[in-house]
Scaffold this motif. Structure first.
Motif, PDB file in Angstrom:
ATOM      1  N   GLY A 193      34.995  11.901  85.979  1.00 39.96           N
ATOM      2  CA  GLY A 193      35.935  12.495  84.972  1.00 39.96           C
ATOM      3  C   GLY A 193      36.041  14.169  85.241  1.00 39.96           C
ATOM      4  O   GLY A 193      34.918  14.650  86.230  1.00 39.96           O
ATOM      5  N   ALA A 194      36.786  14.757  84.368  1.00 38.87           N
ATOM      6  CA  ALA A 194      36.825  16.249  84.792  1.00 38.87           C
ATOM      7  C   ALA A 194      35.510  16.858  83.951  1.00 38.87           C
ATOM      8  O   ALA A 194      35.021  17.967  84.423  1.00 38.87           O
ATOM      9  CB  ALA A 194      38.197  16.563  83.743  1.00 38.87           C
ATOM     10  N   GLN A 195      34.851  16.277  82.818  1.00 41.09           N
ATOM     11  CA  GLN A 195      33.877  16.937  82.295  1.00 41.09           C
ATOM     12  C   GLN A 195      32.383  16.108  82.937  1.00 41.09           C
ATOM     13  O   GLN A 195      31.307  16.881  82.977  1.00 41.09           O
ATOM     14  CB  GLN A 195      33.850  16.651  80.625  1.00 41.09           C
ATOM     15  CG  GLN A 195      35.154  16.997  80.186  1.00 41.09           C
ATOM     16  CD  GLN A 195      35.431  18.573  80.185  1.00 41.09           C
ATOM     17  OE1 GLN A 195      34.322  19.286  80.136  1.00 41.09           O
ATOM     18  NE2 GLN A 195      36.434  18.888  80.153  1.00 41.09           N
ATOM     19  N   HIS A 196      32.416  14.764  83.073  1.00 40.39           N
ATOM     20  CA  HIS A 196      31.304  14.063  83.625  1.00 40.39           C
ATOM     21  C   HIS A 196      31.637  13.083  84.554  1.00 40.39           C
ATOM     22  O   HIS A 196      32.918  12.770  84.911  1.00 40.39           O
ATOM     23  CB  HIS A 196      30.813  13.133  82.408  1.00 40.39           C
ATOM     24  CG  HIS A 196      30.549  14.274  80.991  1.00 40.39           C
ATOM     25  ND1 HIS A 196      29.552  15.049  80.851  1.00 40.39           N
ATOM     26  CD2 HIS A 196      31.179  14.326  79.995  1.00 40.39           C
ATOM     27  CE1 HIS A 196      29.566  15.424  79.707  1.00 40.39           C
ATOM     28  NE2 HIS A 196      30.702  14.957  79.261  1.00 40.39           N
ATOM     29  N   ASP A 197      30.478  12.990  85.389  1.00 44.18           N
ATOM     30  CA  ASP A 197      30.636  11.924  86.425  1.00 44.18           C
ATOM     31  C   ASP A 197      29.524  10.730  86.120  1.00 44.18           C
ATOM     32  O   ASP A 197      28.446  10.854  85.799  1.00 44.18           O
ATOM     33  CB  ASP A 197      30.038  12.548  87.922  1.00 44.18           C
ATOM     34  CG  ASP A 197      30.069  11.485  88.782  1.00 44.18           C
ATOM     35  OD1 ASP A 197      30.485  10.369  88.741  1.00 44.18           O
ATOM     36  OD2 ASP A 197      29.745  11.965  90.068  1.00 44.18           O
ATOM     37  N   GLY A 198      30.276   9.622  85.765  1.00 45.73           N
ATOM     38  CA  GLY A 198      29.583   8.332  85.364  1.00 45.73           C
ATOM     39  C   GLY A 198      28.568   7.836  86.266  1.00 45.73           C
ATOM     40  O   GLY A 198      27.447   7.329  85.827  1.00 45.73           O
ATOM     41  N   HIS A 199      28.331   8.395  87.440  1.00 47.96           N
ATOM     42  CA  HIS A 199      27.286   8.025  88.514  1.00 47.96           C
ATOM     43  C   HIS A 199      26.175   8.446  88.251  1.00 47.96           C
ATOM     44  O   HIS A 199      24.871   7.814  88.206  1.00 47.96           O
ATOM     45  CB  HIS A 199      27.865   8.477  90.176  1.00 47.96           C
ATOM     46  CG  HIS A 199      28.981   7.892  90.477  1.00 47.96           C
ATOM     47  ND1 HIS A 199      30.379   7.839  90.413  1.00 47.96           N
ATOM     48  CD2 HIS A 199      28.938   6.812  91.393  1.00 47.96           C
ATOM     49  CE1 HIS A 199      30.991   7.092  90.885  1.00 47.96           C
ATOM     50  NE2 HIS A 199      30.436   6.414  91.778  1.00 47.96           N
ATOM     51  N   GLN A 200      26.046   9.571  87.572  1.00 49.85           N
ATOM     52  CA  GLN A 200      24.745  10.352  86.979  1.00 49.85           C
ATOM     53  C   GLN A 200      24.253   9.234  85.985  1.00 49.85           C
ATOM     54  O   GLN A 200      22.961   9.524  85.472  1.00 49.85           O
ATOM     55  CB  GLN A 200      24.985  11.513  86.390  1.00 49.85           C
ATOM     56  CG  GLN A 200      25.573  12.351  87.265  1.00 49.85           C
ATOM     57  CD  GLN A 200      26.081  13.938  86.734  1.00 49.85           C
ATOM     58  OE1 GLN A 200      26.122  14.089  85.386  1.00 49.85           O
ATOM     59  NE2 GLN A 200      26.453  14.917  87.404  1.00 49.85           N
ATOM     60  N   PHE A 201      24.919   8.296  85.270  1.00 50.56           N
ATOM     61  CA  PHE A 201      24.407   7.508  84.237  1.00 50.56           C
ATOM     62  C   PHE A 201      24.297   6.013  84.434  1.00 50.56           C
ATOM     63  O   PHE A 201      23.946   5.416  83.806  1.00 50.56           O
ATOM     64  CB  PHE A 201      25.278   7.567  83.054  1.00 50.56           C
ATOM     65  CG  PHE A 201      25.623   8.920  82.537  1.00 50.56           C
ATOM     66  CD1 PHE A 201      24.791   9.635  81.818  1.00 50.56           C
ATOM     67  CD2 PHE A 201      26.973   9.571  82.679  1.00 50.56           C
ATOM     68  CE1 PHE A 201      24.785  10.977  81.386  1.00 50.56           C
ATOM     69  CE2 PHE A 201      27.206  10.739  82.365  1.00 50.56           C
ATOM     70  CZ  PHE A 201      26.137  11.692  81.725  1.00 50.56           C
ATOM     71  N   ILE A 202      24.073   5.773  85.930  1.00 50.29           N
ATOM     72  CA  ILE A 202      23.967   4.356  86.293  1.00 50.29           C
ATOM     73  C   ILE A 202      22.549   4.043  86.035  1.00 50.29           C
ATOM     74  O   ILE A 202      22.363   2.910  85.472  1.00 50.29           O
ATOM     75  CB  ILE A 202      24.230   4.455  87.927  1.00 50.29           C
ATOM     76  CG1 ILE A 202      25.684   4.387  88.061  1.00 50.29           C
ATOM     77  CG2 ILE A 202      23.769   2.876  88.443  1.00 50.29           C
ATOM     78  CD1 ILE A 202      26.318   4.699  89.602  1.00 50.29           C
ATOM     79  N   ALA A 203      21.476   4.822  86.280  1.00 47.58           N
ATOM     80  CA  ALA A 203      20.183   4.426  85.891  1.00 47.58           C
ATOM     81  C   ALA A 203      20.167   4.025  84.349  1.00 47.58           C
ATOM     82  O   ALA A 203      19.411   3.248  84.301  1.00 47.58           O
ATOM     83  CB  ALA A 203      19.107   5.652  86.305  1.00 47.58           C
ATOM     84  N   LYS A 204      20.771   4.869  83.512  1.00 46.33           N
ATOM     85  CA  LYS A 204      20.518   4.757  82.277  1.00 46.33           C
ATOM     86  C   LYS A 204      21.226   3.137  81.940  1.00 46.33           C
ATOM     87  O   LYS A 204      20.510   2.523  81.246  1.00 46.33           O
ATOM     88  CB  LYS A 204      21.457   5.655  81.616  1.00 46.33           C
ATOM     89  CG  LYS A 204      21.660   5.515  79.944  1.00 46.33           C
ATOM     90  CD  LYS A 204      20.472   5.525  79.151  1.00 46.33           C
ATOM     91  CE  LYS A 204      20.981   5.690  77.620  1.00 46.33           C
ATOM     92  NZ  LYS A 204      19.758   5.652  76.765  1.00 46.33           N
ATOM     93  N   ALA A 205      22.398   2.965  82.520  1.00 49.72           N
ATOM     94  CA  ALA A 205      23.044   1.492  82.085  1.00 49.72           C
ATOM     95  C   ALA A 205      22.173   0.467  82.736  1.00 49.72           C
ATOM     96  O   ALA A 205      21.947  -0.677  82.088  1.00 49.72           O
ATOM     97  CB  ALA A 205      24.206   1.648  82.930  1.00 49.72           C
ATOM     98  N   VAL A 206      21.589   0.668  83.831  1.00 44.92           N
ATOM     99  CA  VAL A 206      20.749  -0.400  84.232  1.00 44.92           C
ATOM    100  C   VAL A 206      19.422  -0.547  83.564  1.00 44.92           C
ATOM    101  O   VAL A 206      18.922  -1.818  83.260  1.00 44.92           O
ATOM    102  CB  VAL A 206      20.054  -0.085  85.802  1.00 44.92           C
ATOM    103  CG1 VAL A 206      19.004  -1.056  86.358  1.00 44.92           C
ATOM    104  CG2 VAL A 206      21.505   0.165  86.875  1.00 44.92           C
TER     105      VAL A 206
END
Length: 495
Positions: free
Chosen positions: A52-65
């Motif tokens: 997204g314009a503000q955040h990149d969800g790829h940075q939160f993959i570890a959190k989701a896992v």
């Protein structure tokens, strides 16, 4: 997050229409929910890593896992892969999410007559009036708009013009479950570019007009036009594409569509045509396809909205005479040229969402057409922060040219300094108009000043926020409703 324990799909089914670059991890996974928020990820859920314009969800993959997500859909695989998680690499996470959401909820758009309305101005009015019309015609109807989402008369608050693809399909599924046969929705340029409507099946599309807006997001006018046109490019041959023939970009929208091409016009030959007989404070008098009709809506711009709604209803199979009969009694959407009359002085307050140069010009020209020579027009207007700055001087100049007095004020300054925005607006005011332009940064005080300046019978236009019930300053939203403040000031000042 959208989770439903009664719905479970195999991952392979959800991926049936998705382009997959690679898949790692367990193949036979049951998915019972979808989310794009890592904080809501958990067992049985698919998490989508969006850029997204503000955040990149790829940075939160570890959190989701870490939270137990069963599936991660991403554009780039992380360096460390968990053995318990299935990773699906795709060219576009947003497109994959839209296609998977449509499949997850059983393609609800195929079970409805879904009509999308796009354009710069008029989307909300057209979608809202279509909803009201089809309710009056006896149908169960859904509405997806900037102001609110509705299932029949039940209101579901809206946060964006178009929800994300997961919530959108969940809402459409809810509408199908409630027995809706038709749904009318606004389709923003952002929604097209961000794949929010990808995978939906539309019975028809309506184009209203195209003017200067959202260039902060799209960069150029051509990109903005391309986004709008993208909606029509995706319609299939069973759908209709209804366009405003009087807008110079109206026919451009239909260039590559497979849909049935239809037009509406006040000025030229078209599938649906009207002639303006009278535009007055009590409403419009039109001749529509040879029928003489009085409407409660005011202004030439609403004559176009009425034609678009009428045309769409007829293309959906409704009787033309019955449609016009019902339409003649309907009112517009909240905050769209909404009148408030002060009891003692008969000052008319008008609250309108006009936040683009074209919309403001339309509103002021409408007021000019219906005002009496003795009536002053006093306009309160601002421009939003962290949005297209090029329109600020233009809007101030338009307000000055179309009004006897102008009060420049804050809209939603967001993270910008309101005084900087106002300085950019003031730069557009011509020297001969400076004497009638005031600057009051506090919006409540600005509306108070406009009401104080108004004499009996005058018109006070409060433009820019319309239906919005908040003001956003430094990331904080505080309660602020132009209509309520206007009513308060009339009472406070004894008007």
């Amino acid at each position: 997050m959208n989770e439903d324990n009664s719905i479970k799909h195999s991952l392979s089914t959800l991926l049936s229409g998705v382009t997959v670059r690679t898949q790692r991890g367990p193949a036979d996974v049951a998915v019972q929910g979808l989310t794009l928020d890592s904080r809501q990820a958990g067992p049985g859920l698919a998490f989508f890593a969006l850029r997204g314009a503000q955040h990149d969800g790829h940075q939160f993959i570890a959190k989701a896992v870490e939270q137990g997500a069963a599936v991660v859909v991403c554009e780039d695989l992380p360096a460390d892969l968990s053995a318990e998680t299935t990773y699906v690499q795709v060219p576009s996470s947003t497109e994959a999410m839209a296609l998977m959401a449509a499949e997850f909820y059983g393609h609800p758009s195929r079970q409805l007559k879904l009509v999308g309305v796009t354009g710069t101005n008029g989307k909300t009015t057209c979608a809202t009036v279509l909803h009201k019309l089809f309710r009056e015609l006896g149908y169960h109807v859904g509405l997806l708009s900037t102001v609110q989402n509705q299932i029949d008369e039940q209101v579901i608050p809206a946060t964006h013009t178009t929800p994300d693809a997961i919530n959108l399909n969940a809402l459409l599924a809810q509408m199908v479950k409630a027995g809706c046969t038709h749904t009318f929705m606004e389709v923003s340029s952002h929604a097209v570019v961000q794949h929010r409507i990808t995978g939906l099946h539309f019975a028809g599309g309506i184009f209203t007009n195209l003017t200067h807006d959202h260039l902060d997001y799209h960069g150029t006018f051509d990109e903005y036009l391309k986004a709008k046109k993208g909606f029509f490019d995706k319609l299939d041959k069973q759908a209709f594409a209804l366009t405003n023939a009087d807008d110079k970009r109206g026919m451009v929208m239909l260039q590559n569509t497979a849909a049935r091409r239809e037009t509406y016009s006040l000025r030229s030959l078209a599938t649906f045509r009207a002639r303006l007989i009278e535009n007055a404070v009590h409403g419009l008098h039109l001749e529509v396809d040879g029928r003489d009709v009085q409407f409660r809506l005011i202004g030439v711009f609403n004559a176009y909205n009425i034609l678009a709604v009428y045309g769409a209803a007829v293309l959906l199979g409704e009787d033309a005479t019955e449609v016009l009969t019902v339409l003649s009694g309907l009112t517009s959407a909240p905050g769209r040229f909404e009148p408030i009359v002060a009891e003692k002085t008969r000052i008319t307050g008008i609250v309108d969402y006009a936040h683009t140069p074209d919309a403001l010009e339309n509103v002021l020209s409408t007021i000019a057409q219906i005002r009496q020579p003795t009536q002053q027009v006093i306009t309160v207007v601002g421009c939003g922060g962290n949005r297209d700055a090029a329109k600020r001087p233009i809007m101030a100049n338009l307000a000055a040219q179309g009004s006897d007095r102008v009060v420049l004020t804050s809209d939603n300054p967001r993270f910008e300094d309101p005084n900087d925005i106002l300085a950019q607006m003031q730069a557009g005011v011509k020297p001969q108009d400076l004497g009638k332009v005031f600057t009051v940064p506090d919006r409540r005080e600005a509306i108070k000043m406009a009401c104080a300046l108004a004499q009996p019978g005058d018109i006070v236009l409060v433009a820019g926020k319309g239906h919005e019930s908040y003001q956003e300053i430094r990331g904080v939203r505080s309660a602020f409703d132009d209509k309520k403040v206007l009513e308060e000031m009339f009472e406070l000042l004894g008007k």
